[in-house]
Design a protein around this motif. Structure first.
Motif, PDB file in Angstrom:
ATOM      1  N   THR A 104      53.002  22.488 104.518  1.00 21.65           N
ATOM      2  CA  THR A 104      53.245  21.057 104.657  1.00 21.65           C
ATOM      3  C   THR A 104      52.409  20.467 105.777  1.00 21.65           C
ATOM      4  O   THR A 104      51.764  19.428 105.613  1.00 21.65           O
ATOM      5  CB  THR A 104      54.730  20.782 104.910  1.00 21.65           C
ATOM      6  N   ARG A 105      52.395  21.127 106.929  1.00 26.26           N
ATOM      7  CA  ARG A 105      51.628  20.586 108.061  1.00 26.26           C
ATOM      8  C   ARG A 105      50.130  20.621 107.785  1.00 26.26           C
ATOM      9  O   ARG A 105      49.400  19.700 108.164  1.00 26.26           O
ATOM     10  CB  ARG A 105      51.971  21.350 109.338  1.00 26.26           C
ATOM     11  N   GLN A 120      59.154  15.175 112.112  1.00 27.25           N
ATOM     12  CA  GLN A 120      59.136  16.413 112.895  1.00 27.25           C
ATOM     13  C   GLN A 120      57.775  17.096 112.793  1.00 27.25           C
ATOM     14  O   GLN A 120      57.210  17.545 113.803  1.00 27.25           O
ATOM     15  CB  GLN A 120      60.229  17.351 112.389  1.00 27.25           C
ATOM     16  N   HIS A 121      57.225  17.151 111.586  1.00 25.37           N
ATOM     17  CA  HIS A 121      55.905  17.763 111.407  1.00 25.37           C
ATOM     18  C   HIS A 121      54.822  16.975 112.144  1.00 25.37           C
ATOM     19  O   HIS A 121      53.938  17.561 112.787  1.00 25.37           O
ATOM     20  CB  HIS A 121      55.557  17.818 109.915  1.00 25.37           C
TER      21      HIS A 121
END
Length: 319
Positions: free
Chosen positions: A252-253, A282-283
């Motif tokens: 995801t990041r 958050q990421h």
């Protein structure tokens, strides 16, 4: 039927514009009758809770059972770069007689919510529209605007390659162009003929019409038409990312880092990647703290962009 008559000099004055205020006003159609706007159901679902606290009485007074809205909500944009703040200032300056005339043209009367001082009513409308923008449009506007701008680019390319006639005959099934006359088949039973007479014809792509639309009254020549590409607007995005970077940062990041070659808000990224707002924030914070992203405030949103270090990391892994 509305017919715009273009003389030879008027053909060169056909131009495109994007109007945030038009989008706000026309969005009341989807809010009022979601069944007619299936492509915007994801947007309606995402914004439903936030819209619960709006001035719905004022917003409801701006639309009738036919889904018509007053012309003061549909200003003719001067360019594809029109700003909402400028349009709201223009709305605040609406003359009282114009305000009343436009409401009567839609409703047949001035709705009870707007009775009394037109100036007070206009200020209330502007507040209600600004609140609607803040909770329902601002987080998604960069992506919406990208769709509208892509439509303008496509239509301009059509004119260059195939001519004005091909472009005009392709913007909507209810719009036809032949022999210097642009015909717009409206639900309004009145038959109107309006010469352009050097005023220019403005074409405005929008997310919130299914057919060609035009001002209710005899305002500046303008056609609002459905923008291309809306079907993909709310689809989640999967960006290919370098395997080595994904192994370090997580898929995801790494995908977020790859996507942020252009600035985007956390809300927009959440839509694109199918990630909850709290998770995407958050990421993004983790990537920013590592120096891979930079952030800046733009209006009510925070926009994120890949930093030089982030770009260098991707470039190194790609090589």
């Amino acid at each position: 039927m509305l017919r715009y008559v273009l003389k030879e000099g008027d053909v060169a004055a056909v131009r495109f514009g994007i109007s945030p205020l038009c989008e706000l006003g026309l969005s009341l159609r989807a809010i009022d009758d979601p069944s007619r706007f299936p492509l915007q159901l994801p947007w309606l679902r995402r914004t439903e809770a936030a819209r619960a606290d709006l001035d719905t009485e004022a917003l409801d007074g701006l639309i009738d059972d036919r889904l018509w809205t007053p012309d003061f909500l549909n200003p003719r944009p001067e360019s594809p770069l029109t700003r909402l703040d400028d349009e709201l200032e223009q709305l605040l300056a609406t003359p009282a007689d114009t305000f009343i005339r436009d409401l009567v043209a839609v409703h047949g009367h001035v709705p009870a919510v707007f009775e009394g001082s037109p100036r007070v009513a206009v200020r209330r409308i502007v507040r209600a529209l600004q609140e609607l923008w803040d909770v329902s449009f601002a987080p998604y506007w960069p992506r919406m605007r990208a769709v509208l701008e892509a439509d303008v680019v496509h239509r301009g390319r059509q004119i260059a390659q195939s001519g004005l006639s091909t472009m005009l005959n392709g913007i909507s099934s209810t719009v036809d162009y032949e022999g210097g006359i642009v015909s717009v088949r409206l639900r309004d039973p009145a038959d109107r003929v309006q010469p352009i007479d050097g005023l220019g014809l403005t074409l405005v792509p929008t997310m919130f019409t299914r057919r060609g639309s035009a001002p209710v009254g005899d305002g500046p020549p303008m056609i609002m038409y459905p923008a291309r590409g809306q079907g993909a607007l709310w689809e989640t995005e999967r960006v290919a990312n370098p395997a080595a970077v994904a192994a370090i940062l997580g898929e995801t990041r790494a995908s977020l880092l790859s996507a942020l070659g252009d600035p985007a808000s956390s809300t927009e990224l959440g839509v694109r990647f199918g990630v909850t707002p709290s998770a995407v924030n958050q990421h993004l914070r983790a990537l920013r703290d590592a120096g891979l992203l930079v952030s800046t405030r733009y209006g009510h949103s925070v926009l994120y962009l890949r930093s030089e270090l982030g770009s260098a990391l991707l470039d190194a892994r790609a090589g």
